[in-house]
Scaffold this motif. Structure first.
Motif, PDB file in Angstrom:
ATOM      1  N   VAL A 129     -82.548   3.685 -32.388  1.00  0.00           N
ATOM      2  CA  VAL A 129     -82.059   3.293 -33.705  1.00  0.00           C
ATOM      3  C   VAL A 129     -81.285   1.986 -33.498  1.00  0.00           C
ATOM      4  O   VAL A 129     -80.495   1.886 -32.547  1.00  0.00           O
ATOM      5  CB  VAL A 129     -81.128   4.391 -34.276  1.00  0.00           C
ATOM      6  CG1 VAL A 129     -80.541   3.972 -35.614  1.00  0.00           C
ATOM      7  CG2 VAL A 129     -81.887   5.710 -34.413  1.00  0.00           C
ATOM      8  N   ASP A 130     -81.510   1.025 -34.353  1.00  0.00           N
ATOM      9  CA  ASP A 130     -80.882  -0.290 -34.172  1.00  0.00           C
ATOM     10  C   ASP A 130     -79.358  -0.167 -34.153  1.00  0.00           C
ATOM     11  O   ASP A 130     -78.754   0.344 -35.103  1.00  0.00           O
ATOM     12  CB  ASP A 130     -81.330  -1.226 -35.296  1.00  0.00           C
ATOM     13  CG  ASP A 130     -81.056  -2.685 -34.939  1.00  0.00           C
ATOM     14  OD1 ASP A 130     -80.163  -2.932 -34.100  1.00  0.00           O
ATOM     15  OD2 ASP A 130     -81.722  -3.567 -35.500  1.00  0.00           O
ATOM     16  N   GLY A 131     -78.757  -0.636 -33.059  1.00  0.00           N
ATOM     17  CA  GLY A 131     -77.306  -0.524 -32.902  1.00  0.00           C
ATOM     18  C   GLY A 131     -76.561  -1.809 -33.216  1.00  0.00           C
ATOM     19  O   GLY A 131     -75.394  -1.959 -32.849  1.00  0.00           O
ATOM     20  N   GLY A 132     -77.238  -2.739 -33.872  1.00  0.00           N
ATOM     21  CA  GLY A 132     -76.549  -3.941 -34.351  1.00  0.00           C
ATOM     22  C   GLY A 132     -76.384  -5.049 -33.327  1.00  0.00           C
ATOM     23  O   GLY A 132     -75.686  -6.025 -33.576  1.00  0.00           O
ATOM     24  N   CYS A 133     -77.007  -4.893 -32.157  1.00  0.00           N
ATOM     25  CA  CYS A 133     -76.964  -5.969 -31.167  1.00  0.00           C
ATOM     26  C   CYS A 133     -78.117  -5.755 -30.192  1.00  0.00           C
ATOM     27  O   CYS A 133     -78.739  -4.702 -30.183  1.00  0.00           O
ATOM     28  CB  CYS A 133     -75.632  -5.981 -30.422  1.00  0.00           C
ATOM     29  SG  CYS A 133     -75.302  -4.472 -29.514  1.00  0.00           S
ATOM     30  N   GLN A 144     -89.444  -2.222 -30.950  1.00  0.00           N
ATOM     31  CA  GLN A 144     -88.491  -2.415 -32.037  1.00  0.00           C
ATOM     32  C   GLN A 144     -87.755  -1.104 -32.314  1.00  0.00           C
ATOM     33  O   GLN A 144     -88.399  -0.073 -32.487  1.00  0.00           O
ATOM     34  CB  GLN A 144     -89.232  -2.820 -33.324  1.00  0.00           C
ATOM     35  CG  GLN A 144     -89.816  -4.224 -33.288  1.00  0.00           C
ATOM     36  CD  GLN A 144     -88.754  -5.274 -33.028  1.00  0.00           C
ATOM     37  OE1 GLN A 144     -87.696  -5.244 -33.654  1.00  0.00           O
ATOM     38  NE2 GLN A 144     -89.008  -6.174 -32.090  1.00  0.00           N
ATOM     39  N   PRO A 145     -86.431  -1.141 -32.359  1.00  0.00           N
ATOM     40  CA  PRO A 145     -85.718   0.070 -32.778  1.00  0.00           C
ATOM     41  C   PRO A 145     -85.921   0.288 -34.282  1.00  0.00           C
ATOM     42  O   PRO A 145     -86.240  -0.659 -34.999  1.00  0.00           O
ATOM     43  CB  PRO A 145     -84.261  -0.265 -32.480  1.00  0.00           C
ATOM     44  CG  PRO A 145     -84.183  -1.747 -32.471  1.00  0.00           C
ATOM     45  CD  PRO A 145     -85.535  -2.278 -32.096  1.00  0.00           C
ATOM     46  N   ILE A 146     -85.718   1.504 -34.735  1.00  0.00           N
ATOM     47  CA  ILE A 146     -85.839   1.768 -36.178  1.00  0.00           C
ATOM     48  C   ILE A 146     -84.510   1.389 -36.837  1.00  0.00           C
ATOM     49  O   ILE A 146     -83.447   1.766 -36.341  1.00  0.00           O
ATOM     50  CB  ILE A 146     -86.158   3.263 -36.452  1.00  0.00           C
ATOM     51  CG1 ILE A 146     -87.390   3.700 -35.640  1.00  0.00           C
ATOM     52  CG2 ILE A 146     -86.378   3.488 -37.944  1.00  0.00           C
ATOM     53  CD1 ILE A 146     -87.739   5.178 -35.804  1.00  0.00           C
ATOM     54  N   LEU A 171     -81.332  10.634 -29.970  1.00  0.00           N
ATOM     55  CA  LEU A 171     -81.137   9.471 -30.852  1.00  0.00           C
ATOM     56  C   LEU A 171     -80.282   8.455 -30.106  1.00  0.00           C
ATOM     57  O   LEU A 171     -79.141   8.751 -29.744  1.00  0.00           O
ATOM     58  CB  LEU A 171     -80.430   9.883 -32.143  1.00  0.00           C
ATOM     59  CG  LEU A 171     -81.201  10.734 -33.149  1.00  0.00           C
ATOM     60  CD1 LEU A 171     -80.307  11.052 -34.357  1.00  0.00           C
ATOM     61  CD2 LEU A 171     -82.482  10.049 -33.608  1.00  0.00           C
ATOM     62  N   GLU A 172     -80.826   7.279 -29.900  1.00  0.00           N
ATOM     63  CA  GLU A 172     -80.213   6.285 -29.007  1.00  0.00           C
ATOM     64  C   GLU A 172     -79.968   4.964 -29.736  1.00  0.00           C
ATOM     65  O   GLU A 172     -80.902   4.358 -30.272  1.00  0.00           O
ATOM     66  CB  GLU A 172     -81.179   6.050 -27.850  1.00  0.00           C
ATOM     67  CG  GLU A 172     -80.865   4.876 -26.951  1.00  0.00           C
ATOM     68  CD  GLU A 172     -79.707   5.164 -26.015  1.00  0.00           C
ATOM     69  OE1 GLU A 172     -78.556   4.963 -26.442  1.00  0.00           O
ATOM     70  OE2 GLU A 172     -79.974   5.589 -24.875  1.00  0.00           O
ATOM     71  N   ALA A 173     -78.699   4.539 -29.749  1.00  0.00           N
ATOM     72  CA  ALA A 173     -78.396   3.220 -30.318  1.00  0.00           C
ATOM     73  C   ALA A 173     -78.435   2.142 -29.236  1.00  0.00           C
ATOM     74  O   ALA A 173     -78.363   0.950 -29.546  1.00  0.00           O
ATOM     75  CB  ALA A 173     -77.026   3.236 -30.987  1.00  0.00           C
ATOM     76  N   GLY A 174     -78.573   2.561 -27.976  1.00  0.00           N
ATOM     77  CA  GLY A 174     -78.593   1.616 -26.849  1.00  0.00           C
ATOM     78  C   GLY A 174     -77.227   1.516 -26.210  1.00  0.00           C
ATOM     79  O   GLY A 174     -76.197   1.537 -26.899  1.00  0.00           O
ATOM     80  N   SER A 175     -77.218   1.400 -24.888  1.00  0.00           N
ATOM     81  CA  SER A 175     -75.949   1.338 -24.178  1.00  0.00           C
ATOM     82  C   SER A 175     -75.167   0.103 -24.607  1.00  0.00           C
ATOM     83  O   SER A 175     -75.705  -0.999 -24.646  1.00  0.00           O
ATOM     84  CB  SER A 175     -76.196   1.303 -22.666  1.00  0.00           C
ATOM     85  OG  SER A 175     -74.981   1.492 -21.995  1.00  0.00           O
ATOM     86  N   VAL A 199     -77.141  12.560 -28.868  1.00  0.00           N
ATOM     87  CA  VAL A 199     -76.836  11.277 -29.512  1.00  0.00           C
ATOM     88  C   VAL A 199     -76.045  10.414 -28.541  1.00  0.00           C
ATOM     89  O   VAL A 199     -75.100  10.878 -27.909  1.00  0.00           O
ATOM     90  CB  VAL A 199     -76.030  11.487 -30.817  1.00  0.00           C
ATOM     91  CG1 VAL A 199     -75.693  10.145 -31.462  1.00  0.00           C
ATOM     92  CG2 VAL A 199     -76.812  12.361 -31.791  1.00  0.00           C
ATOM     93  N   GLY A 200     -76.446   9.143 -28.418  1.00  0.00           N
ATOM     94  CA  GLY A 200     -75.718   8.244 -27.528  1.00  0.00           C
ATOM     95  C   GLY A 200     -75.859   6.790 -27.938  1.00  0.00           C
ATOM     96  O   GLY A 200     -76.634   6.447 -28.826  1.00  0.00           O
ATOM     97  N   GLY A 201     -75.065   5.973 -27.267  1.00  0.00           N
ATOM     98  CA  GLY A 201     -75.092   4.534 -27.520  1.00  0.00           C
ATOM     99  C   GLY A 201     -73.920   4.092 -28.364  1.00  0.00           C
ATOM    100  O   GLY A 201     -73.824   4.413 -29.545  1.00  0.00           O
TER     101      GLY A 201
END
Ligand code: 1GP
Length: 228
Positions: A129-133, A144-146, A171-175, A199-201
């Motif tokens: 999932v798009d984590g904004g960076c 592409q993240p969702i 569900l991963e926003a990315g480290s 859930v992480g990131g």
């Protein structure tokens, strides 16, 4: 928790669990010191990273094992990170992406090792999932993240994973993500699925962790927060 019972069963039977993520690529601390500073209620150690040098994972896992009875679960960025020193592996399929390398190729490359291994294999749907960076997982996976606003698409991806037989949804926003997975996304996915949710990131504080649990996360993963 001893490692003799099935890890998946343990995950299924417990709520509000914390997994601390260690990236072997930049793990330079003494294991004993690191283990002292993580919360006492840590349930699992996840070990893995987007890009890890050859042999590093095995070394880090063996070093950790000497100082802890916590189950060590591999969270591999690719099949070269597999090691029998660990207890289990999240057998990931990057279902949010459309890159065959991370949907099926890496999994096939892992078979020669896994066939002869005692690692518990846990089929896991991995959803970015798009984590904004920009995060390493997005760059390395070339997917592409969702967007977090596309809640229905995220829910559908999680359900497709469940229907395929995955045992966990991650569900991963990315480290190091700027924005963790939004609480409403966690809640919507949790409502739809009947398998455990990780859930992480970008989760750094106790308050964020508690909020993720309240919204339906069974396991929260924290990595960056415990790195030096
Ligand atoms: C990354 O979900 C994990 O794969 C943890 O992320 O390093 O931001 O805690 P952080």
């Amino acid at each position: 928790l001893t490692t003799s019972i099935s890890l998946l069963k343990h995950i299924q039977q417990h709520k509000n669990q914390l997994a601390v993520l260690i990236d072997p690529e930049d793990f330079t601390e003494k294991p004993a010191d690191f283990l002292k500073k993580i919360p006492q209620n840590t349930s699992y150690l996840l070990v893995g990273g987007s890009q890890v040098g050859a042999g590093k994972t095995q070394k880090v896992v063996a070093n950790l094992k000497a100082f802890t009875n916590l189950p060590i679960v591999l969270f591999p960025g690719d099949y070269s990170q597999l090691t029998n020193e660990a207890d289990a592996v999240l057998f990931l399929s990057l279902l949010s992406g459309r890159n065959p390398e991370y949907l099926i190729e890496q999994q096939i490359k892992a078979v020669d090792f896994l066939e002869k291994s005692n690692l518990e294999i846990i089929p896991t749907a991995y959803i970015l999932v798009d984590g904004g960076c920009e995060t390493a997982v997005v760059n390395v996976s070339k997917t592409q993240p969702i967007p977090p606003t596309e809640v229905r698409q995220i829910v559908k991806t999680a359900l497709a994973g469940q229907f395929m037989g995955k045992q966990l949804i991650y569900l991963e926003a990315g480290s190091g993500a700027k924005q963790p997975v939004p609480l409403e996304v966690i809640a919507a996915v949790k409502k739809a699925i009947h398998i455990p949710l990780i859930v992480g990131g970008g989760i750094k504080t106790l308050a964020q962790r508690e909020a993720a649990y309240q919204s339906g996360a069974d396991i929260v993963v924290m990595g960056t927060a415990f790195e030096e």
